[in-house]
Scaffold this motif. Structure first.
Motif, PDB file in Angstrom:
ATOM      1  N   ASN A 184      -4.268   4.210  17.615  1.00 22.46           N
ATOM      2  CA  ASN A 184      -3.667   4.955  18.726  1.00 22.46           C
ATOM      3  C   ASN A 184      -4.343   6.315  18.822  1.00 22.46           C
ATOM      4  OD1 ASN A 184      -2.197   6.113  20.722  1.00 22.46           O
ATOM      5  ND2 ASN A 184      -0.244   6.177  19.604  1.00 22.46           N
ATOM      6  N   LEU A 237      -7.494  -3.171  21.083  1.00 23.77           N
ATOM      7  CA  LEU A 237      -7.281  -2.321  19.899  1.00 23.77           C
ATOM      8  C   LEU A 237      -7.961  -2.917  18.672  1.00 23.77           C
ATOM      9  CD1 LEU A 237      -3.612  -0.993  19.978  1.00 23.77           C
ATOM     10  CD2 LEU A 237      -5.726   0.186  20.523  1.00 23.77           C
ATOM     11  N   ARG A 243       5.321  -2.866  17.493  1.00 26.71           N
ATOM     12  CA  ARG A 243       5.109  -3.467  16.163  1.00 26.71           C
ATOM     13  C   ARG A 243       6.447  -3.819  15.528  1.00 26.71           C
ATOM     14  NH1 ARG A 243       2.676   0.795  13.067  1.00 26.71           N
ATOM     15  NH2 ARG A 243       3.570   2.163  14.618  1.00 26.71           N
ATOM     16  N   ARG A 286      -4.451   8.388  20.980  1.00 30.43           N
ATOM     17  CA  ARG A 286      -3.643   9.369  21.712  1.00 30.43           C
ATOM     18  C   ARG A 286      -4.446  10.087  22.801  1.00 30.43           C
ATOM     19  NH1 ARG A 286       1.262  10.464  18.468  1.00 30.43           N
ATOM     20  NH2 ARG A 286       1.213   8.768  16.962  1.00 30.43           N
ATOM     21  N   ASP A 290       6.036   2.846   7.567  1.00 30.49           N
ATOM     22  CA  ASP A 290       5.455   2.170   8.742  1.00 30.49           C
ATOM     23  C   ASP A 290       6.463   2.173   9.896  1.00 30.49           C
ATOM     24  OD1 ASP A 290       3.529   0.827  10.180  1.00 30.49           O
ATOM     25  OD2 ASP A 290       4.103  -1.155   9.430  1.00 30.49           O
ATOM     26  N   ASN A 342      -5.392   6.517   6.334  1.00 30.67           N
ATOM     27  CA  ASN A 342      -4.360   6.108   7.299  1.00 30.67           C
ATOM     28  C   ASN A 342      -4.158   7.092   8.438  1.00 30.67           C
ATOM     29  OD1 ASN A 342      -2.113   4.787   8.391  1.00 30.67           O
ATOM     30  ND2 ASN A 342      -0.702   5.915   7.083  1.00 30.67           N
ATOM     31  N   ILE A 392       6.572   3.966  12.558  1.00 33.13           N
ATOM     32  CA  ILE A 392       7.052   5.296  12.968  1.00 33.13           C
ATOM     33  C   ILE A 392       6.946   5.463  14.487  1.00 33.13           C
ATOM     34  CG2 ILE A 392       6.761   7.790  12.703  1.00 33.13           C
ATOM     35  CD1 ILE A 392       5.404   7.109   9.955  1.00 33.13           C
ATOM     36  N   PHE A 406      -3.681  -5.968  22.743  1.00 32.19           N
ATOM     37  CA  PHE A 406      -3.864  -6.334  21.332  1.00 32.19           C
ATOM     38  C   PHE A 406      -5.354  -6.463  20.963  1.00 32.19           C
ATOM     39  CE2 PHE A 406      -4.289  -9.725  18.076  1.00 32.19           C
ATOM     40  CZ  PHE A 406      -3.703  -9.049  17.023  1.00 32.19           C
ATOM     41  N   LEU A 459      -8.862   1.449   6.919  1.00 37.40           N
ATOM     42  CA  LEU A 459      -7.847   0.733   6.148  1.00 37.40           C
ATOM     43  C   LEU A 459      -7.923  -0.783   6.317  1.00 37.40           C
ATOM     44  CD1 LEU A 459      -5.362   1.465   4.354  1.00 37.40           C
ATOM     45  CD2 LEU A 459      -3.980   1.423   6.430  1.00 37.40           C
ATOM     46  N   PHE A 491       0.853  -1.200   0.000  1.00 36.78           N
ATOM     47  CA  PHE A 491       0.000   0.000   0.000  1.00 36.78           C
ATOM     48  C   PHE A 491       0.888   1.248   0.000  1.00 36.78           C
ATOM     49  CE2 PHE A 491      -3.691  -2.191   2.591  1.00 36.78           C
ATOM     50  CZ  PHE A 491      -3.897  -3.074   1.547  1.00 36.78           C
ATOM     51  N   ILE A 493     -10.690  -1.410  16.009  1.00 37.20           N
ATOM     52  CA  ILE A 493     -10.485  -1.403  14.558  1.00 37.20           C
ATOM     53  C   ILE A 493     -11.764  -1.893  13.864  1.00 37.20           C
ATOM     54  CG2 ILE A 493      -9.283  -2.733  12.738  1.00 37.20           C
ATOM     55  CD1 ILE A 493      -6.705  -2.411  14.538  1.00 37.20           C
ATOM     56  N   GLN A 503      -2.750  -8.508   1.995  1.00 37.27           N
ATOM     57  CA  GLN A 503      -3.156  -7.177   1.540  1.00 37.27           C
ATOM     58  C   GLN A 503      -3.483  -7.249   0.053  1.00 37.27           C
ATOM     59  OE1 GLN A 503       0.485  -5.436   3.838  1.00 37.27           O
ATOM     60  NE2 GLN A 503      -0.700  -3.713   3.126  1.00 37.27           N
ATOM     61  N   ARG A 537      -0.927   0.426  24.077  1.00 32.18           N
ATOM     62  CA  ARG A 537       0.095   0.532  23.032  1.00 32.18           C
ATOM     63  C   ARG A 537       0.562  -0.866  22.643  1.00 32.18           C
ATOM     64  NH1 ARG A 537       2.687   5.245  22.302  1.00 32.18           N
ATOM     65  NH2 ARG A 537       2.853   4.327  20.245  1.00 32.18           N
ATOM     66  N   TYR A 584       2.789   2.864   2.300  1.00 33.99           N
ATOM     67  CA  TYR A 584       3.017   3.787   3.428  1.00 33.99           C
ATOM     68  C   TYR A 584       4.340   3.511   4.143  1.00 33.99           C
ATOM     69  CZ  TYR A 584      -2.125   4.381   3.305  1.00 33.99           C
ATOM     70  OH  TYR A 584      -3.418   4.632   2.946  1.00 33.99           O
ATOM     71  N   HIS A 643      -6.879   4.827  10.096  1.00 35.89           N
ATOM     72  CA  HIS A 643      -6.278   3.707  10.837  1.00 35.89           C
ATOM     73  C   HIS A 643      -5.450   4.166  12.041  1.00 35.89           C
ATOM     74  CE1 HIS A 643      -4.222   0.007  11.740  1.00 35.89           C
ATOM     75  NE2 HIS A 643      -3.052   0.457  11.332  1.00 35.89           N
TER      76      HIS A 643
HETATM   77  C1  HEM Z   1      -2.059  -5.102   6.751  1.00 36.72           C
HETATM   78  C2  HEM Z   1      -2.457  -4.502   7.834  1.00 36.72           C
HETATM   79  C3  HEM Z   1      -1.939  -3.181   8.312  1.00 36.72           C
HETATM   80  C4  HEM Z   1      -1.469  -2.118   7.610  1.00 36.72           C
HETATM   81  C5  HEM Z   1      -1.330  -1.993   6.109  1.00 36.72           C
HETATM   82  C6  HEM Z   1      -1.117  -1.094   8.575  1.00 36.72           C
HETATM   83  C7  HEM Z   1      -0.585   0.139   8.256  1.00 36.72           C
HETATM   84  C8  HEM Z   1      -0.192   1.081   9.169  1.00 36.72           C
HETATM   85  C9  HEM Z   1       0.431   2.332   8.844  1.00 36.72           C
HETATM   86  C10 HEM Z   1       0.755   2.787   7.435  1.00 36.72           C
HETATM   87  C11 HEM Z   1       0.639   3.001   9.989  1.00 36.72           C
HETATM   88  C12 HEM Z   1       1.244   4.406  10.142  1.00 36.72           C
HETATM   89  C13 HEM Z   1       2.704   4.362  10.390  1.00 36.72           C
HETATM   90  C14 HEM Z   1       3.110   4.356  11.821  1.00 36.72           C
HETATM   91  O1  HEM Z   1       2.521   5.068  12.651  1.00 36.72           O
HETATM   92  O2  HEM Z   1       4.045   3.624  12.150  1.00 36.72           O
HETATM   93  C15 HEM Z   1       0.179   2.164  11.075  1.00 36.72           C
HETATM   94  C16 HEM Z   1       0.221   2.497  12.396  1.00 36.72           C
HETATM   95  C17 HEM Z   1      -0.257   1.696  13.399  1.00 36.72           C
HETATM   96  N1  HEM Z   1      -0.868   0.489  13.269  1.00 36.72           N
HETATM   97 FE1  HEM Z   1      -1.181  -0.493  11.544  1.00 36.72          FE
HETATM   98  N2  HEM Z   1      -1.401  -1.549   9.831  1.00 36.72           N
HETATM   99  C18 HEM Z   1      -1.897  -2.817   9.715  1.00 36.72           C
HETATM  100  C19 HEM Z   1      -2.325  -3.621  10.747  1.00 36.72           C
HETATM  101  C20 HEM Z   1      -2.392  -3.241  12.066  1.00 36.72           C
HETATM  102  C21 HEM Z   1      -2.954  -4.035  13.116  1.00 36.72           C
HETATM  103  C22 HEM Z   1      -3.575  -5.407  12.944  1.00 36.72           C
HETATM  104  C23 HEM Z   1      -2.819  -3.310  14.264  1.00 36.72           C
HETATM  105  C24 HEM Z   1      -3.228  -3.634  15.674  1.00 36.72           C
HETATM  106  C25 HEM Z   1      -3.905  -4.611  16.108  1.00 36.72           C
HETATM  107  C26 HEM Z   1      -2.156  -2.092  13.932  1.00 36.72           C
HETATM  108  C27 HEM Z   1      -1.817  -1.118  14.824  1.00 36.72           C
HETATM  109  C28 HEM Z   1      -1.186   0.034  14.509  1.00 36.72           C
HETATM  110  C29 HEM Z   1      -0.749   0.991  15.512  1.00 36.72           C
HETATM  111  C30 HEM Z   1      -0.882   0.862  17.012  1.00 36.72           C
HETATM  112  C31 HEM Z   1      -0.168   2.046  14.813  1.00 36.72           C
HETATM  113  C32 HEM Z   1       0.474   3.302  15.400  1.00 36.72           C
HETATM  114  C33 HEM Z   1      -0.440   4.462  15.368  1.00 36.72           C
HETATM  115  C34 HEM Z   1       0.202   5.629  16.073  1.00 36.72           C
HETATM  116  O3  HEM Z   1       0.910   5.425  17.054  1.00 36.72           O
HETATM  117  O4  HEM Z   1      -0.054   6.752  15.633  1.00 36.72           O
HETATM  118  N3  HEM Z   1      -1.938  -2.065  12.582  1.00 36.72           N
HETATM  119  N4  HEM Z   1      -0.332   1.006  10.537  1.00 36.72           N
END
Ligand code: HEM
Length: 453
Positions: free
Chosen positions: A326, A379, A343, A328, A187, A279, A189, A376, A401, A183, A383, A243, A340, A185, A321
């Motif tokens: 999160n 959250l 990842r 915040r 990730d 996102n 971060i 886990f 997303l 996709f 979602i 995906q 939190r 992005y 997403h």
């Molecule tokens: C294929 C599935 C997924 C994709 C494409 C995806 C994509 C992303 C992207 C692009 C970000 C923003 C970058 C970042 O903050 O690091 C992000 C953040 C995050 N994702 Fe996902 N994610 C996926 C699955 C999941 C799942 C299953 C969970 C939790 C159960 C999750 C939890 C989070 C969390 C906690 C953040 C940080 C948000 C923040 O701190 O601002 N993600 N994800």
């Protein structure tokens, strides 16, 4: 042992490395096993134990090859000397596993994600152990994978080959730049700080490592022989998420045409804008809250921002997403801090530009936490149903997303507030499908060593 802020903290040499830092090796393979019997399981752990990487500093030279090991509840019951009474000290969610009715209330893997269709982790494909191998070159990865695979054969283990109709291992796609996923992005971060300053801070290590009560999410078990076994370990919700890159790209292109007219911009801009609205961050990582109109390289790794001031969702839609995963400083309906997750995931499958690649693509998800249900799974329930904050206009809306759209009760539309009126996309497609899940404990090195003896 040493102390930080008057807390006796564990030796990093006793903690599996991935808990404290992301391994930045370009090659990795994630191997999923079922044990046959205790002697075989012990001989397997003994053979691969020398390659286990701890969280200790490796100095200037990164190890060429290394691994970490996760054990599910059934794996622990098989390989350890804990008896049935000891095993009951483990949290119920861990005992029952991700396909159980309790976990499925949050994960909601229905339709194409149904556990009966998983490549592993359901009742017919029980997982006991997951081995995460990392290497600096394809040759070294091959070498390490064959060491693990030979040890598995010698110990009578069954290996699941989850991809491409059960013939291929879950291998990271090394040519996708580090910290980038399908996709497109950026990730990885924002990660919890993992300090020892305040145990009630969801980012504090005591909310991830087992054995340091009191803390906000109370990782356990802390009592009995199970408590001794689990101390200095952490849970890993290992989840393979397919995906649909083509569907995602078509969705962006198709909607960009109409959106461009509404917001008075070019279709190219509207496509990037829509991806950002799904996102909460632009493709380059810039958060919408800080850079609402265009990506800004200066904010691409920013983590200091909140959503409480954006009550209309004009900058970042409620269902984006990152805002759901999160929230915040968003006001929550229930008391309690925002959980939190650590990842440590990576992409599998070649990017769409590689035309010759015919296999599937997705995320090898490693979601580390101290409490599976209250970090886990909580959250995940947000979602799938955004009912956790009164600020969210739709209490049965979904993460734009990654939510599962097959849920009967879900509102599958996505609303993007703009100053020219809301853009509403009805019937959001399902971009992500679950292919398998295993709840593992990443035990301490001393526990792994005791299993090998
Ligand atoms: C294929 C599935 C997924 C994709 C494409 C995806 C994509 C992303 C992207 C692009 C970000 C923003 C970058 C970042 O903050 O690091 C992000 C953040 C995050 N994702 Fe996902 N994610 C996926 C699955 C999941 C799942 C299953 C969970 C939790 C159960 C999750 C939890 C989070 C969390 C906690 C953040 C940080 C948000 C923040 O701190 O601002 N993600 N994800």
């Amino acid at each position: 042992m040493s102390t930080i802020n008057d807390v006796t903290v564990p030796d990093k040499s006793n903690i599996q490395g991935m808990i404290l830092r992301g391994f930045t090796h370009p090659y990795s393979c994630h191997m999923v096993f079922k044990f046959k019997d205790q002697p075989g399981a012990k001989s397997f752990i003994k053979a691969i134990f020398p390659y286990v990487q701890s969280a200790e500093s490796w100095g200037d030279e990164k190890p060429d090859l290394m691994l970490n090991i996760g054990l599910t509840c059934s794996g622990i019951a098989m390989v350890s000397n804990l008896n049935a009474t000891d095993m009951k000290y483990f949290p119920w969610t861990f005992q029952k596993g991700p396909a159980s009715g309790g976990s499925q209330q949050s994960l909601n893997d229905c339709g194409p994600s149904d556990p009966s269709k998983w490549a592993f982790g359901n009742t017919t494909q029980q997982v006991d152990c997951v081995v995460h191998t990392y290497a600096m070159s394809p040759q070294m990865l091959k070498q390490l994978v064959s060491i693990v695979s030979n040890a598995a054969t010698a110990g009578g283990l069954t290996e699941y080959l989850p991809l491409d109709e059960g013939t291929k291992r879950l291998e990271e796609y090394a040519l996708i730049p580090r910290n980038s996923i399908h996709f497109g992005y950026l990730d990885g971060i924002d990660q919890p700080k993992l300090g020892w300053t305040n145990p009630m801070d969801p980012s504090d290590l005591r909310n991830f490592l087992i054995g340091y009560p009191p803390s906000a999410f109370s990782p356990g078990p802390t009592l009995g022989d199970a408590g001794t076994f689990a101390k200095d370990g952490c849970y890993n919700a290992f989840r393979i998420l397919l995906q649909d890159v083509e569907l995602f790209d078509n969705f962006l292109s198709t909607n960009a045409e109409n959106i461009a007219k509404t917001i008075g911009q070019t279709p190219k801009y509207a496509k990037e804008w829509l991806a950002a609205k799904l996102n909460g961050r632009w493709i380059n990582g810039s958060p919408l809250e800080l850079s609402p109109d265009e990506p800004d390289p200066k904010t691409s790794h920013s983590t200091k921002f909140g959503y409480a001031g954006d009550t209309s969702g004009m900058k970042c839609p409620f269902a984006a997403h990152s805002r759901v995963a999160n929230p915040r400083d968003e006001k929550l309906s229930e008391q309690g801090p925002v959980p939190r997750l650590i990842r440590r995931g990576m992409a599998y499958g070649a990017p769409p530009l590689i035309n010759s690649y015919k296999g599937e693509r997705g995320l090898i998800g490693l979601f580390l936490c101290g409490s599976l249900p209250t970090q886990f799974e909580l959250l995940y329930s947000w979602i799938n149903t955004t009912n956790f904050s009164a600020v969210f206009p739709s209490q049965n809306g979904q993460d734009a997303l990654i939510a599962n759209r097959s849920m009967e009760t879900a509102d599958t539309s996505f609303t993007i507030p703009t100053d020219k009126g809301p853009v509403v996309i009805k019937d959001m497609p399902q971009f992500v499908v679950t292919r398998g899940t295993a709840y593992c404990l990443l035990p301490s090195l001393s526990t792994l060593k005791s299993l090998a003896e």
